[in-house]
Scaffold this motif. Structure first.
Motif, PDB file in Angstrom:
ATOM      1  N   GLY A 102      -0.788   9.288   1.250  1.00 22.14           N
ATOM      2  CA  GLY A 102      -0.748   9.162   0.065  1.00 22.14           C
ATOM      3  C   GLY A 102      -1.309  10.356  -0.840  1.00 22.14           C
ATOM      4  O   GLY A 102      -2.037  10.224  -1.875  1.00 22.14           O
TER       5      GLY A 102
ATOM      6  N   SER B  61       2.697   3.220  -3.542  1.00 27.76           N
ATOM      7  CA  SER B  61       1.425   2.190  -3.387  1.00 27.76           C
ATOM      8  C   SER B  61       0.855   2.074  -4.640  1.00 27.76           C
ATOM      9  O   SER B  61       0.804   2.913  -5.474  1.00 27.76           O
ATOM     10  CB  SER B  61       0.382   2.626  -2.438  1.00 27.76           C
ATOM     11  OG  SER B  61      -0.570   1.930  -2.602  1.00 27.76           O
TER      12      SER B  61
ATOM     13  N   THR C 141      -1.788  -0.063  -4.728  1.00 27.35           N
ATOM     14  CA  THR C 141      -3.425  -0.692  -4.155  1.00 27.35           C
ATOM     15  C   THR C 141      -4.200   0.388  -4.014  1.00 27.35           C
ATOM     16  O   THR C 141      -5.530  -0.011  -3.592  1.00 27.35           O
ATOM     17  CB  THR C 141      -3.075  -1.585  -3.065  1.00 27.35           C
ATOM     18  OG1 THR C 141      -2.645  -0.883  -2.037  1.00 27.35           O
ATOM     19  CG2 THR C 141      -1.800  -2.694  -3.257  1.00 27.35           C
TER      20      THR C 141
ATOM     21  N   ALA D 143      -2.960   3.905   1.429  1.00 24.66           N
ATOM     22  CA  ALA D 143      -1.825   4.728   1.950  1.00 24.66           C
ATOM     23  C   ALA D 143      -1.209   4.171   3.231  1.00 24.66           C
ATOM     24  O   ALA D 143      -2.122   3.369   4.134  1.00 24.66           O
ATOM     25  CB  ALA D 143      -2.005   6.183   1.949  1.00 24.66           C
ATOM     26  N   CYS D 144      -0.077   4.390   3.823  1.00 21.46           N
ATOM     27  CA  CYS D 144       0.283   3.931   5.079  1.00 21.46           C
ATOM     28  C   CYS D 144      -0.751   4.211   5.915  1.00 21.46           C
ATOM     29  O   CYS D 144      -0.752   3.340   6.853  1.00 21.46           O
ATOM     30  CB  CYS D 144       1.647   4.549   5.407  1.00 21.46           C
ATOM     31  SG  CYS D 144       2.998   4.611   3.993  1.00 21.46           S
TER      32      CYS D 144
ATOM     33  N   CYS E 289       7.092  -2.565   3.853  1.00 23.44           N
ATOM     34  CA  CYS E 289       5.748  -2.218   3.526  1.00 23.44           C
ATOM     35  C   CYS E 289       5.285  -1.481   2.310  1.00 23.44           C
ATOM     36  O   CYS E 289       4.192  -1.450   1.813  1.00 23.44           O
ATOM     37  CB  CYS E 289       5.322  -1.231   4.796  1.00 23.44           C
ATOM     38  SG  CYS E 289       4.424  -2.363   6.261  1.00 23.44           S
ATOM     39  N   ILE E 290       6.334  -0.952   1.839  1.00 24.02           N
ATOM     40  CA  ILE E 290       6.027  -0.423   0.498  1.00 24.02           C
ATOM     41  C   ILE E 290       5.971  -1.354  -0.576  1.00 24.02           C
ATOM     42  O   ILE E 290       4.996  -1.381  -1.115  1.00 24.02           O
ATOM     43  CB  ILE E 290       7.252   0.744  -0.135  1.00 24.02           C
ATOM     44  CG1 ILE E 290       7.152   2.050   0.829  1.00 24.02           C
ATOM     45  CG2 ILE E 290       6.997   1.269  -1.274  1.00 24.02           C
ATOM     46  CD1 ILE E 290       8.317   2.992   0.681  1.00 24.02           C
TER      47      ILE E 290
ATOM     48  N   ASN F  15       1.745  -2.837  -0.139  1.00 24.06           N
ATOM     49  CA  ASN F  15       1.470  -1.453  -1.031  1.00 24.06           C
ATOM     50  C   ASN F  15       1.685  -1.860  -2.474  1.00 24.06           C
ATOM     51  O   ASN F  15       1.197  -1.259  -3.165  1.00 24.06           O
ATOM     52  CB  ASN F  15       2.328  -0.454  -0.375  1.00 24.06           C
ATOM     53  CG  ASN F  15       1.508   0.257   0.775  1.00 24.06           C
ATOM     54  OD1 ASN F  15       0.626  -0.158   1.236  1.00 24.06           O
ATOM     55  ND2 ASN F  15       1.931   1.671   0.860  1.00 24.06           N
TER      56      ASN F  15
ATOM     57  N   GLY G 217       4.208  -0.998  -4.128  1.00 23.51           N
ATOM     58  CA  GLY G 217       4.793   0.159  -4.582  1.00 23.51           C
ATOM     59  C   GLY G 217       6.240  -0.079  -4.978  1.00 23.51           C
ATOM     60  O   GLY G 217       6.672  -1.116  -4.918  1.00 23.51           O
TER      61      GLY G 217
END
Ligand SMILES: [Fe+2]
Ligand SMILES: [Fe+2]
Lengths: 150, 373
Positions: free
Chosen positions: A58, A71, A73, A76-77, A112-113, A117, A119
């Protein structure tokens, strides 16, 4: 099959080869590799890993430079995948329940992004995607290839 | 193939089933603690063995029955950034308030804030206000390293404490404030210091989790007048054993902690920080890991205690999955029960493929390097 190989190949390495090729046309793979050349290849790869590491953690400056929004939110991953755990790059491609289709690592990175997230999804061939992929592979190197494993 | 592996492991663990209550293969969200398993229990980190049943250990606690609740690891951001962690904290708080009978007290186990921001800590204090039973707070690293605990202590008081409750000596430990100074030489801003501390897999903050000589001495003194056979409960943010140091899933002076607790035969440690289902025994100390309300952490690829029945794999599309809080009780039948209040039906994995440790032996991980000089 072809796809698997493609994802295993280090994209950055291709880039380095390409540069080398254009510098000495027709010479690639015909002359012996000098240690400096190998080091140059490795440097190209590790630079991508470094960028991927920063994106994965991030880092705001890197996100800005790469024009990504991974992201919305605040997460970060790496907050859910420390050391890129549970990214399982060695298990792809596989059927992915979440997406309900046969998926690549890049598909799942984008998922997942988009989902946890909230994003902006990446172009699958973008520099940021390749860097994330480089970091995830590098972090999991040594894991046994087990494509298709759930 | 995979099914066979699972069966094999299941077969290897039969001796641990609770035959009397017929709980073979029945997995619930409860952790019953009974002393029958203490003998020969594994100490320290060991390879996880996927035990398809609940941990059962009898404890002759000689204490009156009472219940208490645990909430931790809410990692609140300011509401302007996101409200999902607020929603989950509120859900836990409402469920604690709905407990009948009401718990004797609530432990808030640290990491209330995400980046130690006074806005985050105030928000947390405000949310917790509606819980009217007695509340006790221990700090997490995320609460602390912006202003080195100033704001946290203003809101919640001393980071370590002790009291007796219905025949149990209870100790709250501060396992986070004694991190070696990694910031002065590098002239970090407060925000940079906090940022490195908040990165679980970072390399800069180093082995920050510890109890410290001064607090160890305080702990010895606190216990010195307590009978060795009477129950002790220790609350801490970090686990009090060596689990996975690269993510600071430990306290670096855990051996000293164990040396102090060793003479006491009925010690239970309840800890946060690891955001996952965990159970371990070190000597006569039982250790139970609590869920976070914010997000869950995958199990590391090694070091998961063999006595842990792993939790399920989590659905990344549902941020209420894999998280929650805990109801704990010391019962009249001299047992300490832990009930994970995870917001889903199955808490513990029933098969390897659904287990949070299912992939562990197949993952080889490397520490990050982009944060090194
Ligand atoms: Fe936490
Ligand atoms: Fe923590």
């Amino acid at each position: 099959m072809k796809r698997t190989l493609l994802y295993l190949a280090v994209p950055a390495l291709c880039l380095a080869l390409f540069i080398l090729l254009s510098a000495t046309p027709g010479m690639a793979h015909k002359a012996k590799h000098a240690p400096e050349q190998l080091k140059a290849f490795d440097d190209v790869f590790m630079e991508q890993v470094r960028i991927g590491d920063l994106l994965f953690h991030g880092d705001a400056a890197t996100e800005k430079k790469m024009k990504t929004k991974l992201s919305r939110t605040g997460m970060a991953c790496a907050m859910c995948h420390p050391f890129a755990v549970d990214n399982h790059p060695h298990e792809f491609p596989k059927f992915q329940e979440q997406i309900n289709k046969f998926s690549t690592l890049r598909d799942m990175i984008n998922w997942c992004i988009e989902k946890p997230n909230e994003g902006e999804k990446l172009d699958p061939d973008s520099d940021a995607m390749k860097a994330l992929e480089a970091y995830i592979y590098w972090s999991n190197r040594g894991s046994k290839l087990d494509p298709g494993r759930h | 193939m995979k099914e066979q592996e699972w069966k094999k492991e299941e077969g290897g663990t039969q001796g641990r089933h609770d035959e009397k209550s017929g709980m073979r293969n029945e997995i619930t969200r409860r952790t019953f603690l009974r002393s029958s398993l203490i003998a020969g229990a594994a100490a320290g980190a060991a390879v996880n063995g996927l035990l398809p049943f609940i941990q059962t250990i009898e404890v002759a606690f000689g204490a009156d029955s009472f219940s208490f609740a645990w909430i931790s690891d809410s990692h609140l951001y300011p509401k302007t950034l996101n409200t999902r962690f607020v929603e989950k904290t509120e859900r836990a708080i409402n469920e604690v308030k709905a407990m009948k009978p009401a718990p004797d007290f609530l432990i808030y186990g640290g990491d209330l804030a995400q980046l130690g921001d006074p806005v985050e800590l105030d928000l947390g204090a405000e949310l917790l206000k509606s819980i009217t039973v007695k509340k006790y707070y221990i700090p997490g690293e995320h609460d602390w390293y912006l202003d080195m605990g100033d704001k946290w202590m203003k809101l919640f008081g001393k980071p370590n404490w002790t009291f007796d409750h219905k025949g149990v000596r209870i100790i709250g430990l501060d396992t986070i404030s004694r991190g070696p100074d990694y910031w002065s030489a590098k002239k970090m801003s407060q925000q940079e210091r906090m940022g490195h501390m908040a990165t679980l897999d970072g390399s800069v903050a180093g082995p920050w989790a510890g109890v410290g000589r001064d607090q160890l001495d305080w702990m010895s003194k606190t216990l010195s007048d307590w009978p060795k056979d009477k129950p002790v409960i220790v609350f801490s943010h970090n686990p009090l054993y060596e689990y996975y140091p690269p993510w600071n899933f430990w306290v670096r002076d855990w051996r000293e902690v164990q040396a102090i607790l060793k003479p006491y035969s009925k010690v239970t440690n309840v800890h946060g920080h690891t955001h996952q289902v965990l159970y371990n025994e070190i000597g006569s100390m039982r250790s139970i890991g609590m869920l976070a309300t914010s997000w869950n952490w995958p199990y590391p690829p090694e070091g998961v205690p063999v006595l842990t029945t792993p939790m399920v794999r989590v659905d990344p599309g549902d941020h209420f999955d894999g998280v929650g809080w805990s109801k704990l009780a010391m019962t009249a039948a001299d047992k300490v029960n832990n009930e994970y209040m995870m917001w889903r039906k199955d808490v513990f994995a029933q098969t390897q493929v659904d287990s949070g440790t299912g992939d562990n032996t197949n993952q080889i991980l490397s520490p990050r390097f982009a944060d090194r000089p």
